[in-house]
Write a protein that holds these residues in place. Structure first.
Motif, mmCIF file in Angstrom:
data_model
loop_
_atom_site.group_PDB
_atom_site.id
_atom_site.type_symbol
_atom_site.label_atom_id
_atom_site.label_comp_id
_atom_site.label_asym_id
_atom_site.label_seq_id
_atom_site.Cartn_x
_atom_site.Cartn_y
_atom_site.Cartn_z
ATOM 1 N N GLU A 208 -9.494 -131.434 67.215
ATOM 2 C CA GLU A 208 -10.583 -132.097 67.936
ATOM 3 C C GLU A 208 -11.803 -131.178 68.032
ATOM 4 N N ALA A 209 -11.566 -129.904 68.299
ATOM 5 C CA ALA A 209 -12.670 -128.934 68.404
ATOM 6 C C ALA A 209 -13.405 -128.796 67.079
ATOM 7 N N ILE A 210 -12.679 -128.815 65.979
ATOM 8 C CA ILE A 210 -13.306 -128.697 64.655
ATOM 9 C C ILE A 210 -14.249 -129.874 64.409
ATOM 10 N N VAL A 211 -13.792 -131.077 64.718
ATOM 11 C CA VAL A 211 -14.614 -132.268 64.484
ATOM 12 C C VAL A 211 -15.829 -132.270 65.402
ATOM 13 N N TYR A 212 -15.639 -131.950 66.675
ATOM 14 C CA TYR A 212 -16.774 -131.930 67.598
ATOM 15 C C TYR A 212 -17.775 -130.833 67.228
ATOM 16 N N THR A 213 -17.297 -129.731 66.694
ATOM 17 C CA THR A 213 -18.203 -128.673 66.242
ATOM 18 C C THR A 213 -19.071 -129.179 65.093
ATOM 19 N N GLU A 214 -18.474 -129.952 64.184
ATOM 20 C CA GLU A 214 -19.257 -130.514 63.083
ATOM 21 C C GLU A 214 -20.283 -131.522 63.611
ATOM 22 N N ILE A 215 -19.880 -132.329 64.585
ATOM 23 C CA ILE A 215 -20.819 -133.279 65.193
ATOM 24 C C ILE A 215 -21.964 -132.523 65.859
ATOM 25 N N GLU A 216 -21.635 -131.435 66.538
ATOM 26 C CA GLU A 216 -22.664 -130.610 67.189
ATOM 27 C C GLU A 216 -23.643 -130.040 66.161
ATOM 28 N N GLN A 217 -23.118 -129.541 65.054
ATOM 29 C CA GLN A 217 -23.982 -128.977 64.006
ATOM 30 C C GLN A 217 -24.906 -130.046 63.425
ATOM 31 N N LEU A 218 -24.364 -131.240 63.230
ATOM 32 C CA LEU A 218 -25.190 -132.337 62.728
ATOM 33 C C LEU A 218 -26.276 -132.719 63.732
ATOM 34 N N GLU A 219 -25.926 -132.712 65.021
ATOM 35 C CA GLU A 219 -26.908 -133.035 66.055
ATOM 36 C C GLU A 219 -28.036 -131.999 66.048
ATOM 37 N N ASN B 260 -8.214 -123.337 73.879
ATOM 38 C CA ASN B 260 -8.754 -124.402 73.025
ATOM 39 C C ASN B 260 -9.448 -125.473 73.856
ATOM 40 N N ALA B 261 -8.881 -125.802 75.000
ATOM 41 C CA ALA B 261 -9.490 -126.808 75.872
ATOM 42 C C ALA B 261 -10.843 -126.325 76.404
ATOM 43 N N LYS B 262 -10.927 -125.053 76.791
ATOM 44 C CA LYS B 262 -12.201 -124.503 77.278
ATOM 45 C C LYS B 262 -13.238 -124.469 76.168
ATOM 46 N N SER B 263 -12.804 -124.090 74.979
ATOM 47 C CA SER B 263 -13.710 -124.054 73.835
ATOM 48 C C SER B 263 -14.232 -125.456 73.520
ATOM 49 N N LEU B 264 -13.343 -126.425 73.569
ATOM 50 C CA LEU B 264 -13.737 -127.812 73.339
ATOM 51 C C LEU B 264 -14.737 -128.270 74.392
ATOM 52 N N ARG B 265 -14.500 -127.941 75.641
ATOM 53 C CA ARG B 265 -15.412 -128.317 76.725
ATOM 54 C C ARG B 265 -16.789 -127.699 76.509
ATOM 55 N N ARG B 266 -16.834 -126.414 76.117
ATOM 56 C CA ARG B 266 -18.134 -125.757 75.871
ATOM 57 C C ARG B 266 -18.871 -126.424 74.700
ATOM 58 N N THR B 267 -18.127 -126.776 73.661
ATOM 59 C CA THR B 267 -18.736 -127.459 72.520
ATOM 60 C C THR B 267 -19.327 -128.797 72.950
ATOM 61 N N LEU B 268 -18.580 -129.538 73.759
ATOM 62 C CA LEU B 268 -19.069 -130.831 74.243
ATOM 63 C C LEU B 268 -20.298 -130.673 75.135
ATOM 64 N N GLU B 269 -20.333 -129.617 75.931
ATOM 65 C CA GLU B 269 -21.507 -129.363 76.776
ATOM 66 C C GLU B 269 -22.732 -129.043 75.922
ATOM 67 N N ARG B 270 -22.548 -128.218 74.877
ATOM 68 C CA ARG B 270 -23.670 -127.905 73.984
ATOM 69 C C ARG B 270 -24.132 -129.160 73.249
ATOM 70 N N LEU B 271 -23.180 -129.948 72.768
ATOM 71 C CA LEU B 271 -23.500 -131.187 72.067
ATOM 72 C C LEU B 271 -24.296 -132.116 72.966
ATOM 73 N N THR B 272 -23.865 -132.257 74.193
ATOM 74 C CA THR B 272 -24.573 -133.109 75.153
ATOM 75 C C THR B 272 -25.998 -132.618 75.370
ATOM 76 N N SER B 273 -26.153 -131.312 75.506
ATOM 77 C CA SER B 273 -27.479 -130.731 75.722
ATOM 78 C C SER B 273 -28.403 -131.005 74.533
ATOM 79 N N ILE B 274 -27.897 -130.813 73.323
ATOM 80 C CA ILE B 274 -28.707 -131.065 72.123
ATOM 81 C C ILE B 274 -29.047 -132.544 72.031
ATOM 82 N N HIS B 275 -28.068 -133.391 72.322
ATOM 83 C CA HIS B 275 -28.292 -134.834 72.253
ATOM 84 C C HIS B 275 -29.361 -135.277 73.250
ATOM 85 N N VAL B 276 -29.311 -134.748 74.456
ATOM 86 C CA VAL B 276 -30.324 -135.084 75.471
ATOM 87 C C VAL B 276 -31.706 -134.648 74.977
#
Length: 161
Positions: free
Chosen positions: A14-25, A97-113
């Protein structure tokens, strides 16, 4: 593979996929600034594919968490840290892994906003430009080279529709 090992694997995927989504964002930010609609569209299509994929992984993770909760006799709503405990050597990796995933989601949210704000600002700019073109006195040059008033209804903006 036991339940904790499977959960750890799911979180890592899950972290790998969200990291790719973050990079695309993040790439989308540049495309928005450049007003490159084709690139924005391409990035968004790839993100949509990844979101569909990560949705399946997320469902798998939720089923695994529910299974672990049931085996542990804990409620399904129990925090992950409580579900995995401290006794198993994998517990540390799962929490990490859960903390890393949470940080990735927070960064993704920030970029998306930020991207949402950039798009809204661009739209507002174009609304103002178009409004100004529609309302302003338009001048041009006649055949004799003199400035003359042109028709207020621009061919660019068909206001009869």
């Amino acid at each position: 593979m036991d339940a904790l090992a499977r959960l750890n694997d799911i979180l890592a995927r899950e972290a790998i996929v969200y990291t790719e989504i973050e990079q695309l964002e993040a790439q989308k930010t540049g495309a928005i600034i450049d007003r490159d609609g084709a690139k924005i569209d391409s990035i968004t299509r790839r993100q949509d594919e990844l979101i569909t994929h990560v949705s399946a992984i997320d469902s798998e993770r939720q089923r695994m968490v529910d299974s672990i909760a049931e085996m542990s006799g804990l409620p399904k709503e129990a925090p992950l840290s409580q579900l995995v405990g401290d006794g198993d050597p994998l517990a540390f990796h799962i929490k990490s892994n859960a903390k890393s995933l949470r940080r990735t989601l927070e960064r993704l949210t920030s970029i998306h906003v930020g991207n949402t704000r950039l798009i809204e600002d661009n739209l507002e700019f174009f609304r103002l430009v178009l409004s100004g073109m529609k309302e302003s006195e338009v001048q041009g040059y006649g055949k004799d080279g003199a400035i003359e008033q042109l028709s207020r209804s621009s061919a660019f903006l068909n206001i009869t529709v």
